[in-house]
Enzyme design. Structure first.
Site: not given
Length: 162
Positions: A80, A132
């Site tokens: 990228c 999480d």
């Protein structure tokens, strides 16, 4: 050549991975919108809405994680390009009755290459962050349906996906 007859732009003449040269492409306004879902029990979704998770209010943490991820996309994805993001917005909506949290990320830039990966990375990391934050309450949370919804700008033009 790929299966559809197009040149494989990320491979050199020897078949080695390379970063595409975008130096000659014009700078254009670009937008990408990505979306993903985090599926959990309705009781967990209600605790999320109430700010009653062991790690506190998840919403600001999830939004900041997505924004930070978009900014770090070229560090995470090897081929990228670094782009000049002008804005990244991460929106989190909760359907408590259905136990579905939808995360939407919108990335905007004026640059020579697309920003779809920045929007997708924002959604992915925001979803991982939410996972999480709720895992202490529920272990079987699922991240699903991460996808590009819309892109504008660039040589390939605009794209709206259902």
């Amino acid at each position: 050549m790929s299966d559809d007859g197009e040149d494989l732009t990320h491979l050199d003449a020897h078949g080695h991975a390379r970063m595409v040269d975008v130096g000659d492409k014009p700078v254009t306004a670009r937008t990408a919108v990505a979306e993903g879902r985090v599926v959990m029990a309705p009781a967990t979704a209600r605790r999320l809405l109430d700010g009653d998770l062991p790690k506190g209010d998840a919403f600001p943490v999830v939004r900041i994680a997505g924004i930070q991820a978009a900014k770090r996309t070229p560090e995470l994805l090897p081929l990228c390009h670094q782009v000049a993001l002008s804005s990244v917005d991460v929106d989190v909506t909760v359907d408590a009755d259905g136990g579905v949290v939808t995360i939407t990320a919108t990335a905007v830039a004026a640059d020579r290459t697309g920003i779809e990966m920045e929007a997708l990375t924002a959604v992915s990391v925001a979803a991982l962050t939410l996972y999480d934050l709720v895992k202490a309450v529920q272990k079987d949370v699922r991240i699903t349906d991460v996808r590009l919804r819309r892109k504008t700008g660039g040589r390939s033009g605009d794209l709206d996906l259902p």
